[in-house]
Design a protein around this motif. Structure first.
Motif, PDB file in Angstrom:
ATOM      1  N   MET A 128       0.805  -0.840  -0.414  1.00 18.21           N
ATOM      2  CA  MET A 128       0.120  -0.192  -0.432  1.00 18.21           C
ATOM      3  C   MET A 128       0.671   1.108  -0.072  1.00 18.21           C
ATOM      4  N   VAL A 129       1.999   1.493   0.541  1.00 13.30           N
ATOM      5  CA  VAL A 129       3.007   2.580   0.707  1.00 13.30           C
ATOM      6  C   VAL A 129       3.276   2.604  -0.326  1.00 13.30           C
ATOM      7  N   ARG A 130       3.890   1.646  -1.112  1.00 21.29           N
ATOM      8  CA  ARG A 130       4.571   2.221  -2.343  1.00 21.29           C
ATOM      9  C   ARG A 130       3.652   2.277  -3.956  1.00 21.29           C
ATOM     10  N   HIS A 131       2.761   1.187  -3.230  1.00 18.93           N
ATOM     11  CA  HIS A 131       1.148   2.324  -4.578  1.00 18.93           C
ATOM     12  C   HIS A 131       1.116   3.540  -4.228  1.00 18.93           C
ATOM     13  N   TYR A 132       0.839   4.014  -2.512  1.00 16.33           N
ATOM     14  CA  TYR A 132       0.508   4.869  -2.283  1.00 16.33           C
ATOM     15  C   TYR A 132       1.647   6.133  -3.234  1.00 16.33           C
ATOM     16  N   TRP A 133       2.925   5.676  -3.197  1.00 12.88           N
ATOM     17  CA  TRP A 133       3.758   7.048  -3.527  1.00 12.88           C
ATOM     18  C   TRP A 133       3.337   6.988  -5.298  1.00 12.88           C
ATOM     19  N   SER A 134       3.913   5.885  -5.654  1.00 12.39           N
ATOM     20  CA  SER A 134       3.420   5.791  -7.122  1.00 12.39           C
ATOM     21  C   SER A 134       2.438   6.767  -7.487  1.00 12.39           C
ATOM     22  N   SER A 135       1.508   6.038  -6.476  1.00 10.10           N
ATOM     23  CA  SER A 135      -0.150   7.088  -7.140  1.00 10.10           C
ATOM     24  C   SER A 135       0.082   8.619  -7.388  1.00 10.10           C
ATOM     25  N   VAL A 136       1.104   8.615  -6.285  1.00 11.54           N
ATOM     26  CA  VAL A 136       1.353  10.713  -5.704  1.00 11.54           C
ATOM     27  C   VAL A 136       1.935  11.129  -7.058  1.00 11.54           C
ATOM     28  N   GLY A 137       2.634  10.451  -8.073  1.00 13.77           N
ATOM     29  CA  GLY A 137       3.531  10.822  -8.586  1.00 13.77           C
ATOM     30  C   GLY A 137       5.041  10.903  -8.049  1.00 13.77           C
ATOM     31  N   LYS A 138       4.836   9.631  -7.335  1.00 11.92           N
ATOM     32  CA  LYS A 138       7.312   9.320  -6.952  1.00 11.92           C
ATOM     33  C   LYS A 138       6.705   8.084  -6.641  1.00 11.92           C
ATOM     34  N   PRO A 139       6.903   7.372  -7.874  1.00 12.15           N
ATOM     35  CA  PRO A 139       7.243   6.067  -7.522  1.00 12.15           C
ATOM     36  C   PRO A 139       8.799   5.347  -7.078  1.00 12.15           C
ATOM     37  N   GLU A 140       9.435   6.751  -6.746  1.00 13.61           N
ATOM     38  CA  GLU A 140      10.966   6.178  -6.396  1.00 13.61           C
ATOM     39  C   GLU A 140      11.193   6.101  -5.187  1.00 13.61           C
ATOM     40  N   LYS A 141       9.819   6.149  -4.326  1.00 12.48           N
ATOM     41  CA  LYS A 141       9.796   6.026  -3.635  1.00 12.48           C
ATOM     42  C   LYS A 141       9.658   4.794  -2.790  1.00 12.48           C
ATOM     43  N   LYS A 142      10.456   4.061  -2.007  1.00 11.74           N
ATOM     44  CA  LYS A 142       9.369   2.518  -2.659  1.00 11.74           C
ATOM     45  C   LYS A 142      10.530   1.714  -1.124  1.00 11.74           C
ATOM     46  N   VAL A 143      12.161   2.106  -0.486  1.00 13.71           N
ATOM     47  CA  VAL A 143      12.825   1.461   0.416  1.00 13.71           C
ATOM     48  C   VAL A 143      11.672   1.593   1.219  1.00 13.71           C
ATOM     49  N   LEU A 144      11.503   0.721   2.654  1.00 16.78           N
ATOM     50  CA  LEU A 144      11.220   0.873   3.890  1.00 16.78           C
ATOM     51  C   LEU A 144      12.196  -0.120   4.961  1.00 16.78           C
TER      52      LEU A 144
END
Ligand code: PLP
Length: 443
Positions: A128-144
């Motif tokens: 969900m957090v990866r999908h969120y960032w990608s949905s708001v235009g920041k798909p490179e934000k992936k690392v947890l």
């Protein structure tokens, strides 16, 4: 019942592979057969009454044997045993439970996503957090970013998010995109500082990791408010507010894993409320149904919920049993009882403080026991070689297991997490039962 014990043990040994167990060792010894439970007590097939100082696996918050929950399950099974919530359908139980959860959660958590377990809640959160960032235009934000000795479950995502190296060693974990920082364990890592200084320093390890990875690549920091299976590591009061400040500064989502701390364990509804912080999401399971049926939920704060709803489109994720009507009905009855019977408030105001005082009185004076600690109805102490030097034993975990086995022989279940001995009894435990439990421990 007694005469069946050997037969059940033999069947179990022949066919059952136990979780987190060495099957060969277990089969040589034979598993204890638990047949019945009521309140804080279990009974085994040989008639022994056992005090469950762990509420099962930190989950039976409401206590065992609630006939009202059984009735709710029976009624719901007869009415609607199952239907899914995938394709434009819902059911009354999932709708009502969602409203109830929004009521007991802190303000700003109006949405939940259902799972069947804590591990699935964590996996859901990762996606969900990866999908969120990608949905708001920041798909490179992936690392947890997680923490060493954090526990977030046994699935590939959950075990990766967790920081148990003995789990990582089996199955080539963690998966890419998950990194870890040190746990905020003052006793071990904060020897030259005050607890307050250490809380700030430990939070800044997270900032160091963010800067190392690059804030534009980091999606979230994930931590249990109080680490449970890591040994009931209670961070200093300064830790979580500083973590929150750092996450906000670098625009990183802050996620609390409330699978153990949630639903009253700490005397608050959710553990993060102890520290006055507001995560963006938090994961739950266990106490949501008090273990009566499998169900978990990810609570999604407004920022992420609105991002997903407005921009996310299909979230291609879910489980056959997400929003299962019977599990939801039982969870609803359980959460209602925790609230309306004043159980969470009693942990905060009465039984929690009483347990803390008794816990310290019972374990505070031993030569090899130190860091006696707790909050609400979650507590621990650590077996140590030298209190003066705050030195731990060399073979980490060996003393813990020996100590746990002694309690088990006394018909008291407490757990060893390394050389930490931990307890988390059902939240309905009374003061006389606390006396009985700790009396058994001190025997
Ligand atoms: N997260 C935390 C904090 C836990 O303590 C646990 C289980 O103990 C999990 C996740 C995984 O939950 P489950 O065993 O229901 O998958």
């Amino acid at each position: 019942m007694k005469q069946n014990t050997e037969a059940w043990r033999a069947l179990d040994a022949a066919h059952h592979l136990h979780p987190f167990s060495d099957t060969k060792g277990l089969n040589a010894q034979g598993a204890r057969v638990i047949t019945r439970a009521e309140g804080i007590y279990l009974w085994d097939s040989e008639g022994n009454q056992i005090i469950d100082g762990m509420a099962g696996l930190w989950c039976v918050n409401i206590g065992y044997g609630r006939k009202d929950l059984a009735e709710v399950a029976k009624r719901q099974m007869e009415e609607l045993a199952y239907y899914n919530t995938f394709f434009k359908t819902t059911n009354p139980q999932v709708a009502e439970l969602s409203k109830l959860l929004a009521e007991v959660a802190p303000d700003g958590f109006e949405h939940v996503f259902y799972t069947n377990s804590g591990s699935e809640s964590v996996d859901t959160m990762i996606r969900m957090v990866r999908h969120y960032w990608s949905s708001v235009g920041k798909p490179e934000k992936k690392v947890l970013i997680g923490r060493w000795n954090g526990y977030h479950g046994s699935t590939i995502g959950g075990a990766s998010m967790g920081g148990m190296t003995y789990m990582h060693e089996q199955g080539d974990l963690p998966i890419p995109g998950i990194v870890h920082v040190e746990q905020p364990w003052y006793y071990k890592h904060g020897k030259d500082m005050t607890p307050e200084e250490f809380g700030l320093a430990a939070a800044r390890w997270i900032e160091d990791k963010i800067l190392e990875v690059g804030a534009d690549k980091v999606a979230a920091f994930v931590g249990e408010p109080i680490q449970g299976a890591g040994g009931v590591i209670i961070p200093p009061a300064t830790y979580w507010p500083e973590v929150e400040r750092i996450c906000r500064k670098h625009d990183i989502l802050m996620v609390c894993d409330e699978v153990i701390c949630g639903f009253g364990r700490t005397g608050q509804w959710f553990g993060h409320e102890l520290y006055g912080v507001k995560p963006d999401l938090f994961t739950t399971a266990k106490g949501l149904s008090s273990g009566y049926l499998p169900i978990g939920a990810v609570f999604v704060g407004e920022r992420v919920a609105q991002g997903l709803i407005e921009h996310g489109g299909d979230f291609n994720h879910g489980f056959t049993y997400s929003g299962h009507p019977v599990c939801c009905a039982v969870a609803r009855a359980n959460v209602t009882a925790l609230r309306d019977e004043g159980i969470v408030a009693r942990v905060r105001e009465e039984t929690g403080p009483y347990m803390q005082a008794k816990w310290r009185e019972t374990f505070g004076q031993f030569e090899h026991i130190d860091d006696v600690r707790g909050v609400g109805l979650i507590q621990a102490f650590t077996l140590v070689k030298d209190k003066q030097k705050r030195a731990l034993f060399d073979n980490w975990g060996t003393m813990g297991l020996a100590c746990r086995d002694i309690f088990f022989r006394e018909n008291l279940i407490m757990r060893a997490c390394g050389d930490h001995i931990v307890a988390a009894p059902p939240l309905v435990i009374s003061k006389p039962e606390i006396d009985e439990m700790l009396g058994r421990a001190a025997r």
